[in-house]
Write a protein that holds these residues in place. Structure first.
Motif, PDB file in Angstrom:
ATOM      1  N   MET A  23     -34.883  21.203  13.738  1.00 40.71           N
ATOM      2  CA  MET A  23     -35.110  22.647  13.851  1.00 40.71           C
ATOM      3  C   MET A  23     -35.556  23.238  12.505  1.00 40.71           C
ATOM      4  SD  MET A  23     -34.956  23.208  16.942  1.00 40.71           S
ATOM      5  CE  MET A  23     -35.283  24.942  16.869  1.00 40.71           C
ATOM      6  N   SER A  24     -35.039  22.706  11.425  1.00 37.17           N
ATOM      7  CA  SER A  24     -35.502  23.131  10.105  1.00 37.17           C
ATOM      8  C   SER A  24     -36.978  22.818   9.940  1.00 37.17           C
ATOM      9  CB  SER A  24     -34.697  22.433   8.995  1.00 37.17           C
ATOM     10  OG  SER A  24     -33.361  22.856   8.984  1.00 37.17           O
ATOM     11  N   HIS A  25     -37.371  21.630  10.366  1.00 41.46           N
ATOM     12  CA  HIS A  25     -38.782  21.232  10.288  1.00 41.46           C
ATOM     13  C   HIS A  25     -39.653  22.188  11.105  1.00 41.46           C
ATOM     14  CE1 HIS A  25     -42.324  18.711  10.083  1.00 41.46           C
ATOM     15  NE2 HIS A  25     -42.415  18.818  11.393  1.00 41.46           N
ATOM     16  N   THR A  26     -39.194  22.546  12.287  1.00 36.78           N
ATOM     17  CA  THR A  26     -39.939  23.451  13.163  1.00 36.78           C
ATOM     18  C   THR A  26     -40.132  24.814  12.505  1.00 36.78           C
ATOM     19  OG1 THR A  26     -39.074  22.327  15.118  1.00 36.78           O
ATOM     20  CG2 THR A  26     -39.916  24.559  15.437  1.00 36.78           C
ATOM     21  N   ILE A  27     -39.090  25.350  11.925  1.00 35.31           N
ATOM     22  CA  ILE A  27     -39.170  26.670  11.288  1.00 35.31           C
ATOM     23  C   ILE A  27     -40.077  26.618  10.058  1.00 35.31           C
ATOM     24  CG2 ILE A  27     -37.831  28.444  10.080  1.00 35.31           C
ATOM     25  CD1 ILE A  27     -37.584  28.400  13.205  1.00 35.31           C
ATOM     26  N   LYS A  28     -39.957  25.571   9.245  1.00 34.52           N
ATOM     27  CA  LYS A  28     -40.831  25.433   8.068  1.00 34.52           C
ATOM     28  C   LYS A  28     -42.293  25.340   8.510  1.00 34.52           C
ATOM     29  CE  LYS A  28     -38.406  21.942   6.555  1.00 34.52           C
ATOM     30  NZ  LYS A  28     -37.881  20.797   5.792  1.00 34.52           N
ATOM     31  N   THR A  29     -42.552  24.596   9.565  1.00 38.98           N
ATOM     32  CA  THR A  29     -43.915  24.446  10.078  1.00 38.98           C
ATOM     33  C   THR A  29     -44.455  25.781  10.576  1.00 38.98           C
ATOM     34  OG1 THR A  29     -43.503  22.146  10.663  1.00 38.98           O
ATOM     35  CG2 THR A  29     -45.350  23.220  11.756  1.00 38.98           C
ATOM     36  N   LEU A  30     -43.633  26.551  11.285  1.00 38.28           N
ATOM     37  CA  LEU A  30     -44.054  27.854  11.790  1.00 38.28           C
ATOM     38  C   LEU A  30     -44.523  28.748  10.648  1.00 38.28           C
ATOM     39  CD1 LEU A  30     -44.168  29.907  14.218  1.00 38.28           C
ATOM     40  CD2 LEU A  30     -41.865  30.591  13.499  1.00 38.28           C
ATOM     41  N   PHE A  31     -43.706  28.860   9.605  1.00 39.02           N
ATOM     42  CA  PHE A  31     -44.076  29.720   8.483  1.00 39.02           C
ATOM     43  C   PHE A  31     -45.323  29.211   7.766  1.00 39.02           C
ATOM     44  CE2 PHE A  31     -39.692  31.271   8.963  1.00 39.02           C
ATOM     45  CZ  PHE A  31     -39.939  32.627   8.939  1.00 39.02           C
ATOM     46  N   CYS A  32     -45.423  27.910   7.575  1.00 37.99           N
ATOM     47  CA  CYS A  32     -46.612  27.346   6.913  1.00 37.99           C
ATOM     48  C   CYS A  32     -47.862  27.565   7.756  1.00 37.99           C
ATOM     49  CB  CYS A  32     -46.397  25.872   6.612  1.00 37.99           C
ATOM     50  SG  CYS A  32     -45.184  25.607   5.293  1.00 37.99           S
ATOM     51  N   ASP A  33     -47.739  27.472   9.074  1.00 38.22           N
ATOM     52  CA  ASP A  33     -48.880  27.724   9.961  1.00 38.22           C
ATOM     53  C   ASP A  33     -49.360  29.172   9.865  1.00 38.22           C
ATOM     54  OD1 ASP A  33     -48.903  25.090  10.774  1.00 38.22           O
ATOM     55  OD2 ASP A  33     -48.059  25.486  12.762  1.00 38.22           O
ATOM     56  N   PHE A  34     -48.444  30.089   9.557  1.00 39.37           N
ATOM     57  CA  PHE A  34     -48.821  31.490   9.362  1.00 39.37           C
ATOM     58  C   PHE A  34     -49.509  31.702   8.019  1.00 39.37           C
ATOM     59  CE2 PHE A  34     -45.058  33.126  12.096  1.00 39.37           C
ATOM     60  CZ  PHE A  34     -45.829  33.036  13.234  1.00 39.37           C
ATOM     61  N   VAL A  36     -47.664  31.358   5.143  1.00 45.24           N
ATOM     62  CA  VAL A  36     -46.580  31.771   4.264  1.00 45.24           C
ATOM     63  C   VAL A  36     -46.203  30.582   3.377  1.00 45.24           C
ATOM     64  CG1 VAL A  36     -44.152  32.491   4.216  1.00 45.24           C
ATOM     65  CG2 VAL A  36     -45.706  33.461   5.908  1.00 45.24           C
ATOM     66  N   ASN A  37     -45.886  30.864   2.133  1.00 44.75           N
ATOM     67  CA  ASN A  37     -45.464  29.824   1.202  1.00 44.75           C
ATOM     68  C   ASN A  37     -43.991  30.058   0.851  1.00 44.75           C
ATOM     69  OD1 ASN A  37     -45.492  27.699  -0.593  1.00 44.75           O
ATOM     70  ND2 ASN A  37     -46.412  28.883  -2.239  1.00 44.75           N
ATOM     71  N   PRO A  38     -43.077  29.624   1.724  1.00 39.31           N
ATOM     72  CA  PRO A  38     -41.665  29.912   1.491  1.00 39.31           C
ATOM     73  C   PRO A  38     -41.072  29.032   0.394  1.00 39.31           C
ATOM     74  CG  PRO A  38     -41.889  28.514   3.400  1.00 39.31           C
ATOM     75  CD  PRO A  38     -43.288  28.850   2.948  1.00 39.31           C
ATOM     76  N   ALA A  39     -40.014  29.515  -0.207  1.00 39.85           N
ATOM     77  CA  ALA A  39     -39.176  28.665  -1.053  1.00 39.85           C
ATOM     78  C   ALA A  39     -38.273  27.913  -0.086  1.00 39.85           C
ATOM     79  CB  ALA A  39     -38.355  29.504  -2.018  1.00 39.85           C
ATOM     80  N   VAL A  40     -38.328  26.604  -0.128  1.00 42.76           N
ATOM     81  CA  VAL A  40     -37.522  25.780   0.772  1.00 42.76           C
ATOM     82  C   VAL A  40     -36.500  25.019  -0.062  1.00 42.76           C
ATOM     83  CG1 VAL A  40     -37.531  23.900   2.444  1.00 42.76           C
ATOM     84  CG2 VAL A  40     -39.416  25.541   2.409  1.00 42.76           C
ATOM     85  N   HIS A  41     -35.252  25.161   0.306  1.00 41.64           N
ATOM     86  CA  HIS A  41     -34.155  24.463  -0.375  1.00 41.64           C
ATOM     87  C   HIS A  41     -33.537  23.476   0.610  1.00 41.64           C
ATOM     88  CE1 HIS A  41     -34.417  27.220  -3.746  1.00 41.64           C
ATOM     89  NE2 HIS A  41     -34.473  28.204  -2.861  1.00 41.64           N
ATOM     90  N   GLU A  42     -33.779  22.190   0.356  1.00 41.75           N
ATOM     91  CA  GLU A  42     -33.226  21.126   1.198  1.00 41.75           C
ATOM     92  C   GLU A  42     -31.802  20.849   0.720  1.00 41.75           C
ATOM     93  OE1 GLU A  42     -34.733  20.168   3.786  1.00 41.75           O
ATOM     94  OE2 GLU A  42     -36.867  20.476   3.427  1.00 41.75           O
ATOM     95  N   LEU A  43     -30.831  21.327   1.473  1.00 35.26           N
ATOM     96  CA  LEU A  43     -29.441  21.275   1.029  1.00 35.26           C
ATOM     97  C   LEU A  43     -28.898  19.860   0.914  1.00 35.26           C
ATOM     98  CD1 LEU A  43     -27.965  24.331   2.940  1.00 35.26           C
ATOM     99  CD2 LEU A  43     -28.918  24.211   0.626  1.00 35.26           C
ATOM    100  N   ASP A  44     -29.516  18.912   1.603  1.00 34.43           N
ATOM    101  CA  ASP A  44     -29.070  17.522   1.495  1.00 34.43           C
ATOM    102  C   ASP A  44     -29.742  16.791   0.329  1.00 34.43           C
ATOM    103  OD1 ASP A  44     -31.502  17.684   2.836  1.00 34.43           O
ATOM    104  OD2 ASP A  44     -31.086  15.960   4.114  1.00 34.43           O
ATOM    105  N   ALA A  78     -32.873  29.420  13.590  1.00 31.54           N
ATOM    106  CA  ALA A  78     -34.057  29.171  14.409  1.00 31.54           C
ATOM    107  C   ALA A  78     -34.143  30.126  15.598  1.00 31.54           C
ATOM    108  CB  ALA A  78     -34.066  27.720  14.887  1.00 31.54           C
ATOM    109  N   ASN A  79     -33.036  30.389  16.261  1.00 33.75           N
ATOM    110  CA  ASN A  79     -33.065  31.275  17.431  1.00 33.75           C
ATOM    111  C   ASN A  79     -33.529  32.686  17.057  1.00 33.75           C
ATOM    112  OD1 ASN A  79     -32.218  29.290  19.187  1.00 33.75           O
ATOM    113  ND2 ASN A  79     -30.061  29.921  19.126  1.00 33.75           N
ATOM    114  N   GLN A  80     -33.010  33.198  15.958  1.00 36.53           N
ATOM    115  CA  GLN A  80     -33.381  34.549  15.537  1.00 36.53           C
ATOM    116  C   GLN A  80     -34.849  34.608  15.123  1.00 36.53           C
ATOM    117  OE1 GLN A  80     -30.634  32.923  14.469  1.00 36.53           O
ATOM    118  NE2 GLN A  80     -28.984  34.163  15.310  1.00 36.53           N
TER     119      GLN A  80
END
Length: 102
Positions: A23-34, A36-44, A78-80
């Motif tokens: 789901m994280s991958h899906t959300i990152k892909t959505l923003f990149c497809d728009f 948008v260049n988000p700051a992404v913090h991979e907590l693991d 992801a839901n929101q």
């Protein structure tokens, strides 16, 4: 909590994620497809990622990833994000935050 606040102020869109979360991958892909260049913090993958994940849980994020902030405001998971996208509120919110210019 202060660390999360500082990280959220880095860019108009900040995503807290885990590299193994679909789901994280899906959300990152959505923003990149728009565009948008988000700051992404991979907590693991970052130091003290577990502490940040616990801070996000204390903010009410359940599950803790993905968690999205737009313009410094907690949007949620992801839901929101998908609900905002489906009701056509996400793009105007991204424009207002300065993450999109078109």
């Amino acid at each position: 909590m202060d660390r999360v606040t500082k990280m959220v102020s880095e860019r108009p869109v900040v995503i807290f994620s885990k590299s193994s979360c679909c789901m994280s991958h899906t959300i990152k892909t959505l923003f990149c497809d728009f565009g948008v260049n988000p700051a992404v913090h991979e907590l693991d993958e970052i130091p003290r990622g577990r502490d940040i994940e616990q801070a996000l849980s204390r903010l009410g994020c359940s599950p803790s990833v993905p968690t999205v902030f737009i313009g410094g405001e907690l949007i949620g998971g992801a839901n929101q994000v998908m609900s905002l996208h489906l009701n056509r509120s996400l793009i105007p919110m991204l424009k207002k935050a300065g993450a999109l210019w078109v």
